[in-house]
Design an enzyme around this catalytic site. Structure first.
Site, short mmCIF file in Angstrom:
data_model
loop_
_atom_site.label_atom_id
_atom_site.label_comp_id
_atom_site.label_asym_id
_atom_site.label_seq_id
_atom_site.Cartn_x
_atom_site.Cartn_y
_atom_site.Cartn_z
N HIS A 186 4.75 -4.66 -1.79
CA HIS A 186 3.41 -4.70 -1.20
C HIS A 186 2.42 -4.11 -2.21
CE1 HIS A 186 0.27 -2.98 1.77
NE2 HIS A 186 -0.01 -4.25 1.57
N HIS B 291 2.91 2.04 3.42
CA HIS B 291 2.37 1.41 4.62
C HIS B 291 3.47 0.96 5.56
CE1 HIS B 291 -0.13 0.73 1.00
NE2 HIS B 291 -1.05 1.32 1.73
S1 FES Z 1 3.32 -0.16 -0.74
FE1 FES Z 1 5.04 -0.37 0.51
S2 FES Z 1 4.23 -0.88 2.41
FE2 FES Z 1 2.51 -0.80 1.15
#
Ligand code: FES
Ligand code: SF4
Lengths: 818, 173
Positions: free
Chosen positions: B103, B122
């Protein structure tokens, strides 16, 4: 095994790549992205590139990264170009965050080169010789206009049925709501119509508006400076992802407490506990449909403890008892706080009993929301609500009860406050008045089921997947549409006149002639006779506003797929053809009503519609405002910038109800149990409550995601979260295909063992192409024909063992475990 | 600000991993013979073959910190104890993944209880037993999984990767 992309490098956008402003066209949050496009034969290098970064270095956490899903090769001005759509760090909405939906915008673009989204429609299709045959726009629109004109001219405009989206983003937006709105509410006055997600043409939040409170009244930044965040019937980490991550999380880090009202424990609760600490999160897991009672009790606590904001109430709300009486189309009375309290008064003990939560927790919630701080200052509270109550029990009164509490505690119109819908799509509504539709508006689905209407225009709606009582709706519509298909097949060799006559005879015998405007073949479109291909945001310029009324222009960076067009220009094409055909029929006066569509581009439609009401706002000015745009309403243009309104009602004058006194009204939200017909009995007769839920991974009814391998690999069937004991009792294993049945119909999905699921309660993802939850939702609605999708009960049985696809997926808990 | 503290915490946690020093020191980078002349002309990225560990170094469900394809790309090597699809080694139970969340690149931590990799950024989660499938989260791909080879001596080599690693335009920089 999990889907692997097998991609180990990507082209680098060169420093001279074209840059376009993009607002994510999926959810209401409207995150900012930058789209980079560059010629096929060029590329950047690790030293020189569009990001201005040294890409030979590993980028740090939160840094810029072009993920494979953010890349594609698309057509621009007829040429294949590279495309990268990357979240914008400078956009205040998302600060560089992408979600699992928005992060796939590029790969969900149609590309003949990479083969993505080949399901997109490229040409008008007409039912001929038993199949859909591609044809020209002129040919298809001529048939549509000849049949439609004949019906409205000879039998009246009430015989034209219309389903039309009213949202922004996607293929909605101010351009397209205006194009369709002008056609059906100005050139024609269509009464028998509905919106994409509800079975009649009316607001989802009537009571808030009738109370004077627009449902989008805050700024997202209010979450960052508040004391308490209250979320009702919503799951923002999943469905308004970057609102939660970029605004609610900072709010909690700044000390805000978090209250969740939802029968189900969702990942939002889990994440809030991680961020704020369990002691600062209160999950009120109420009995389904009892939100109104809870909010009445919270209001009663505030009133009885003297925690209301007396000055705010005296200055800004109506004082004279009853202002609006309950009546037809008016599900409850409205008036002063005292007046409303006569209906709302509920003790914490009574509420605990009805809602099934501890009395102490109700008292605690009231304290977190309303009890002034030790130094005597008021607590600030932001309330966000969504489908749990919008598509829930007694919509009007329940939303009224929620807004009551915010008004009584002075929590609307000030920094760190607000009482808002969290929203689904973005907004982008600009249409002529719909007053002729009436209140209550016709219950469209029932009208169609009872045989009403002869011609049906469907704009980007797939009711087969998403409406209530869907099984019956589909059965009847298919039967009626098939009558017309049969007639068309029989008249295949005749002239156009003979074809039109055959269609008209068939509709006069109970058939329905269906014209479907969409970007893909849909399930409802399977029963259409003419299918017209539309394009989406960024294949056209599109303006919309997000959940804090932030208006942006999302720019065109690629060509519409094939011969598809913006909906506004399809509507204009229909109008041109209606005018021509009506003139041929000798009805000049009627033909004249279809003038005024001389639009070459979507910008022309924007100028004809939105700009007329908002003369400051032009494409050029919006383009200059970039991804941060301007918050509506726009009040001026100064120093080269549009001037907006960060927050509504800062002057304490409430206007949404249109009352001249500008005073807010309270809602007499008297509890009456299950409001919609048939709900109580259905609950009594079935074993499981079938909660209708959303998941972050799917956008809406999966219309693009059904053709996305990464998504379909994760959930090859709609998931149904289920308690392990219930599964064991019914002999159901993880991934088994199960069927849900009740008197309305049947649907199916894949069992997902969930340790937080309560016994007797399952949560099924809505709108799946592989299992429509609407099949089992009964037709019960409220006085304003608002549906209660959320309250459905059924029995469950196993259909089949997990298929190889289902066996391969993870069935672990969705909750973060450090 | 808390974000940065969490990143640091993640980084420290990663560096604290017991065997990382040893694994890093033992890593032997073997370049294919033709690499120098062919670089840039091949259709596929040329991956180094790096020795990560020996079978004897692994205990069931004890994550070992690794780096692949280079020191800036942290990963995890796991012996699951039960054969999984795509698992390497005599028992078909050895897997390795990037631990940079696809992500926004935060460091994932391993939860041995349900064998998942979790992101404090997140809250995304990935299943170590299902090819790194995202259980729930914001990433638009599953976890990059390293291709493993185990030789006669029980040495475990990484020699490829299934998906693009966060923060890079090319898995081999
Ligand atoms: S960096 Fe892993 S959930 Fe956003
Ligand atoms: S949170 Fe909503 S607007 Fe933002 S990227 Fe995700 S889907 Fe798009």
């Amino acid at each position: 095994m999990a889907y692997k992309r097998q991609i180990d490098r990507l082209p680098i956008p060169p420093a001279n790549a074209k840059v376009h402003n993009v607002t994510c066209h999926y959810c209401i949050v409207g995150c900012g992205y930058k789209a980079y496009t560059w010629p096929r034969n060029q590329q950047g290098t690790t030293e020189s590139n569009a990001f201005g970064l040294d890409l030979a270095e590993q980028q740090p956490a939160d840094g810029t990264w072009l993920a494979p899903s953010m890349y594609n090769m698309v057509k621009q001005d007829g040429k294949d170009v590279h495309l990268a759509v990357v979240p914008d760090h400078d956009c205040v909405v998302n600060s560089g965050l992408a979600s699992i939906r928005g992060g796939r915008m590029a790969e969900n673009r149609p590309s003949k080169v990479t083969g993505t989204q080949q399901q997109r429609l490229s040409d008008p299709l007409v039912w001929r010789n038993g199949v859909w045959q591609p044809t020209s726009w002129d040919d298809a629109l001529d048939l549509v206009a000849r049949v439609t004109a004949k019906i409205v001219d000879e039998y009246g405009e009430d015989e034209l049925l219309v389903s039309m989206f009213d949202h922004g983003g996607s293929a909605g937006g101010y351009e397209n709501t205006w194009g369709t709105g002008k056609l059906y509410f100005d050139s024609i006055k269509v009464k028998n119509c509905r919106i994409h997600n509800r079975p009649s043409y009316m607001s989802e939040v009537h009571s808030s508006r009738d109370m004077g409170v627009d449902e989008l009244n805050y700024s997202y930044s209010d979450y960052e400076v508040t004391d308490t965040i209250v979320i009702v019937g919503a799951n923002p980490l999943e469905t308004q992802t970057n609102l939660f991550l970029n605004h609610m999380v900072p709010g909690m880090r700044n000390g805000a407490r978090f209250i969740m009202v939802d029968p189900r424990r969702s990942v939002t609760v889990n994440a809030a506990e991680e961020v704020a600490g369990k002691e600062n999160v209160l999950h009120l897991a109420i009995n389904p449909g009892t939100d109104m009672v809870l909010f009445n009790a919270l209001l009663t606590q505030a009133v009885d403890n003297g925690w209301t904001d007396a000055d705010y109430i005296a200055g800004n709300s109506f004082q004279g008892g009853e202002a609006v009486a309950m009546g037809t189309g008016q599900p409850s009375g409205l008036g002063s706080l005292d007046y409303a309290m006569q209906s709302c008064r509920t003790s914490a003990a009574e509420a605990a009993e009805i809602c099934g939560v501890a009395e102490a927790d109700i008292v605690k919630a009231a304290e977190w929301i309303a009890k002034p701080k030790d130094d005597g200052t008021r607590r600030k509270c932001v309330t966000g609500y969504e489908k749990g109550i919008i598509w829930g029990n007694d919509n009007y009164r329940t939303i009224g009860a929620v807004v009551n509490l915010s008004l009584a505690t002075g929590n609307i119109g000030r920094e760190g406050t607000g009482c808002c819908r969290l929203g689904g799509h973005q907004e982008g509504y600009y249409r002529p008045s719909d007053a002729h539709v009436g209140r209550p508006a016709v219950y469209f689905d029932q009208h169609l089921i009872k045989g009403g209407g002869k011609v049906y225009h469907v704009w980007a709606c797939d009711h087969y997947k998403t409406t209530l009582n869907a099984a019956q709706f589909k059965r009847v519509m298919k039967r009626r549409a098939d009558m017309v298909k049969d007639a068309m097949d029989a008249a295949a060799t005749g002239t156009r006149e003979e074809m039109v006559d055959a269609i008209v005879s068939a509709v006069n015998a109970g058939g329905l002639f269906v014209v479907d405007m969409d970007i893909i073949h849909t399930q409802i479109g399977a029963n259409a006779h003419v299918i017209l291909p539309a394009c989406e945001s960024n294949e056209m310029n599109l303006t919309s506003m997000n959940g804090e009324r932030r208006l942006r222009l999302s720019e065109r960076y690629m060509d519409p797929f094939g011969n598809s067009k913006p909906d506004c220009l399809i509507a204009a094409g229909m109008a041109h053809n209606m005018e021509r055909v009506l003139r041929e029929m000798g009805n000049d006066a009627y033909a004249d009503q279809f003038k005024g569509y001389d639009w070459e581009t979507e910008e022309d439609a924007f100028m004809d519609g939105y700009n007329q009401g908002n003369p400051e706002v032009t494409y050029e000015r919006l383009r200059a405002m970039g991804n941060n745009g301007v918050q509506e309403p726009v009040t001026g243009y100064e120093d080269g910038k549009l001037v907006g309104t960060p927050r509504l009602y800062t002057d304490g004058v409430f206007t949404r109800h249109g009352r001249e006194d500008g005073k807010a009204l309270f809602c007499a939200a008297g509890w009456r149990g299950w409001q919609a017909a048939g709900k109580a009995q259905e609950e009594a007769n079935h074993e499981f409550w079938i909660n209708n839920v959303r998941a972050n991974i799917f956008w809406q009814n999966q219309f693009l995601d059904q053709d996305n391998d990464f998504i379909q690999d994760r959930f090859p069937y709609p998931f149904i979260e289920m308690n392990a004991d219930d599964m064991a009792r019914l002999g159901i294993g993880a991934g088994d295909l199960i069927e849900i049945t009740n008197n309305n119909g049947a649907t199916q999905g894949m069992a997902y063992p969930t340790d937080t699921a309560k016994p007797g309660q399952v949560a099924m993802v809505f709108g799946s192409p592989a299992g429509s939850q609407g099949n089992v939702v009964n037709p019960g609605v409220n006085e304003l024909n608002l549906p209660d999708y959320k309250h459905t009960w059924g029995n469950i049985r196993k259909l089949a063992n997990a298929t190889p696809q289902a066996k391969a997926v993870s069935f672990k808990s969705k909750e973060y475990k450090a | 600000m808390k974000c940065n503290r969490l990143v640091d915490a993640g980084r420290r946690q990663f560096l604290r991993g017991g065997i990382v020093g040893a694994a890093g020191a033992a890593a032997a980078t073997v370049f294919p013979a033709q690499q120098a002349s062919a670089a840039g002309a091949l259709a596929q990225v040329d991956y180094p073959s790096n020795r990560l560990a020996n079978l004897a170094d692994l205990a069931i469900n004890e994550p070992m910190d690794i780096e692949y394809p280079d020191a800036d790309s942290p990963g995890v090597l796991l012996k699951l104890g039960e054969a999984v699809e795509g698992g390497a080694g005599p028992d078909g139970d050895i897997v390795a993944y990037s631990v940079l969340c696809p992500h926004k690149g935060w460091y994932l931590t391993y939860n041995g209880e349900d064998r998942s990799l979790n992101c404090p950024g997140h809250f995304s989660r990935f299943d170590a037993e299902a090819g790194g499938q995202q259980i729930w989260g914001h990433a638009t791909q599953n976890l990059p999984q390293f291709t493993l080879r185990v030789d006669d001596k029980g040495d475990i080599f990484a020699e490829g990767c299934s998906d693009l690693i966060f923060g890079r335009p090319s898995n081999v920089l």
